[in-house]
Design a protein around this motif. Sequence first.
Motif, PDB file in Angstrom:
ATOM      1  N   TRP A 287       0.942  -1.243   0.149  1.00  8.10           N
ATOM      2  CA  TRP A 287      -0.029   0.006  -0.182  1.00  8.10           C
ATOM      3  C   TRP A 287       0.953   1.193  -0.053  1.00  8.10           C
ATOM      4  O   TRP A 287       0.737   2.243  -0.778  1.00  8.10           O
ATOM      5  CB  TRP A 287      -0.949  -0.106   1.318  1.00  8.10           C
ATOM      6  CG  TRP A 287      -2.116   0.871   1.215  1.00  8.10           C
ATOM      7  CD1 TRP A 287      -2.447   1.705   0.269  1.00  8.10           C
ATOM      8  CD2 TRP A 287      -3.154   0.763   2.035  1.00  8.10           C
ATOM      9  NE1 TRP A 287      -3.581   2.280   0.487  1.00  8.10           N
ATOM     10  CE2 TRP A 287      -4.245   1.758   1.506  1.00  8.10           C
ATOM     11  CE3 TRP A 287      -3.636   0.102   3.204  1.00  8.10           C
ATOM     12  CZ2 TRP A 287      -5.277   1.949   2.312  1.00  8.10           C
ATOM     13  CZ3 TRP A 287      -4.562   0.234   3.834  1.00  8.10           C
ATOM     14  CH2 TRP A 287      -5.508   1.234   3.418  1.00  8.10           C
ATOM     15  N   LEU A 288       1.955   1.238   0.919  1.00  7.32           N
ATOM     16  CA  LEU A 288       2.765   2.450   0.828  1.00  7.32           C
ATOM     17  C   LEU A 288       3.641   2.542  -0.284  1.00  7.32           C
ATOM     18  O   LEU A 288       3.778   3.600  -0.954  1.00  7.32           O
ATOM     19  CB  LEU A 288       3.706   2.255   2.124  1.00  7.32           C
ATOM     20  CG  LEU A 288       4.812   3.332   2.459  1.00  7.32           C
ATOM     21  CD1 LEU A 288       4.143   4.157   2.724  1.00  7.32           C
ATOM     22  CD2 LEU A 288       5.759   2.812   3.458  1.00  7.32           C
ATOM     23  N   VAL A 289       4.139   1.376  -1.001  1.00  8.57           N
ATOM     24  CA  VAL A 289       4.909   1.586  -2.466  1.00  8.57           C
ATOM     25  C   VAL A 289       4.031   2.003  -3.509  1.00  8.57           C
ATOM     26  O   VAL A 289       4.388   2.618  -4.173  1.00  8.57           O
ATOM     27  CB  VAL A 289       6.023   0.389  -2.377  1.00  8.57           C
ATOM     28  CG1 VAL A 289       6.554   0.458  -3.580  1.00  8.57           C
ATOM     29  CG2 VAL A 289       6.899   0.310  -1.141  1.00  8.57           C
ATOM     30  N   LYS A 290       3.015   0.958  -3.641  1.00 13.50           N
ATOM     31  CA  LYS A 290       2.257   1.237  -4.918  1.00 13.50           C
ATOM     32  C   LYS A 290       0.974   2.191  -4.658  1.00 13.50           C
ATOM     33  O   LYS A 290       0.685   2.344  -5.832  1.00 13.50           O
ATOM     34  CB  LYS A 290       1.695  -0.383  -5.129  1.00 13.50           C
ATOM     35  CG  LYS A 290       2.821  -1.233  -5.664  1.00 13.50           C
ATOM     36  CD  LYS A 290       1.996  -2.580  -5.777  1.00 13.50           C
ATOM     37  CE  LYS A 290       2.994  -3.791  -6.337  1.00 13.50           C
ATOM     38  NZ  LYS A 290       2.352  -4.775  -6.673  1.00 13.50           N
ATOM     39  N   GLY A 291       0.765   2.547  -3.419  1.00 14.20           N
ATOM     40  CA  GLY A 291      -0.276   3.576  -3.521  1.00 14.20           C
ATOM     41  C   GLY A 291      -1.508   2.615  -3.410  1.00 14.20           C
ATOM     42  O   GLY A 291      -2.724   3.308  -3.077  1.00 14.20           O
ATOM     43  N   LYS A 292      -1.537   1.334  -3.700  1.00 20.37           N
ATOM     44  CA  LYS A 292      -2.833   0.428  -3.630  1.00 20.37           C
ATOM     45  C   LYS A 292      -2.336  -0.763  -2.758  1.00 20.37           C
ATOM     46  O   LYS A 292      -1.278  -1.045  -2.931  1.00 20.37           O
ATOM     47  CB  LYS A 292      -3.526   0.191  -4.790  1.00 20.37           C
ATOM     48  CG  LYS A 292      -3.999   0.947  -5.836  1.00 20.37           C
ATOM     49  CD  LYS A 292      -5.089   1.546  -5.534  1.00 20.37           C
ATOM     50  CE  LYS A 292      -5.498   2.652  -6.500  1.00 20.37           C
ATOM     51  NZ  LYS A 292      -6.870   3.240  -6.063  1.00 20.37           N
TER      52      LYS A 292
END
Length: 459
Positions: A287-292
């Motif tokens: 979630w933090l890295v990909k935004g999802k």
Amino acid sequence: MLKKSLLGLGALLLLFPTMAFAADGDPSAATLNMGLNALWILVAAILVLLMQGGFILLETGSTRMKNAGHVAGKTIFTVGLASLVYWAVGYGIAFGGDASEGLNKFMGIGNFFFDPSILAGEGDSYPSTIFFVFQLAFAAVSLSIAWGGFAERAKLSVYLIFTIIFTAVIYPIIAHWIWGGGWLAADGAQDYAGSTVVHLTGAMAAFAATILLKPRIGKFNKDGSANEILGHNQVFTSLSVLLLWVGWFGFNAGSAVSVGEGFFGYVAFTTQLGAAGGAVSALLISWLVKGKADIPTMLNGALAGLVAITASCAFVEPWAAVVIGLIAGVLVFLSAQFFEKIRVDDPISAMSVHGAAGVWGTLANGLFATQKLVDQVGVGKAGLFYGGGGEQLWVQFLSVVVCGAFAFAASFIVLWVIKQVSGLRVTEEQEIIGLDLSEHGTYGYPEALKRAGTNTTSL
């Protein structure tokens, strides 16, 4: 009323095996203990064997529907073949002979074509028959992990040949080194339920396969960038993780191979914490890295947490089990990205889930193993953070390096020879059509094939 009474009596006999012994007189405490141990180990073995259902759903859901029937069928076939090979040869190499003498430090010699007594002997903690079934289930799991590196492109004949050699020699030798009283066991290597023996061994075989088979058609572009080849059923993969998670209690808690004072309950407790930590941290890092929040990454994180805690579930305190799981969840995300960058096509993330997390879980004992739990298990020494210095960490590191290198080298050599003699990979046309049709002449989803306008009756 009679039916209810009989059902009630049956339940009591199942829950309280001591009642079954009463018909033969007053049993000794040792006999009762043996009976309870045997019952628990058999239940655990069944749980581990049922993990094959999880592997079927995991590999099927993570790959394309044109290969679904092949994935399911070859899993059942290879488990059957592995059972025969392990009975004939593998068990003898893993647990045969006196491990303190000569060549037996490196491989077992004895108990080939295993022919056990039908009952437990005097003073035995459990029947050897049940121990065999339990260990066979572990060997089958390691083999199924290896198939992640073969997915969607290997010939069925390769599965047959590799099953025989992996189950007869590669896996049993490593099992002997750590569990069969071999030279790593003598050094005090701590791998309670198989982060190295089962998971790293299978992952390194998968790694060798991915290198020799090369990536699937369309996975990488000429500039090195990767294309995402999505699995066809995320519900299957989610259900697979749940099945594997439940089966893991047989895997880890069953490795206590006794009921005793209930130590297997503590092992189950730390197993749950490790798995939970892996699931949570993997979702959060994606979630933090990909935004999802990526669901496949979260599912892999849960499995990575289980893999990592497998070596240390009997050696660490609850807080350490959580830390081990949390780190495993992050590690599986970073590892998957690394393998994709170096153009290794790993459809099931076997190297990340079982390899990277297996290495971390084994090394974690060298950090977090407590003296109290080491005394309880009776293997090795305390870890670095509990006054043991670096000795146990070195032993853990050595076991990872040696076992990983052996599993990779042996698997690579076997597969390279097969490649030279008969080839490893199906043709380009067969891969595009799918292994269901090209290898079996049928289709895992026949209704979908009919909708596509293909006449299945002619195949």
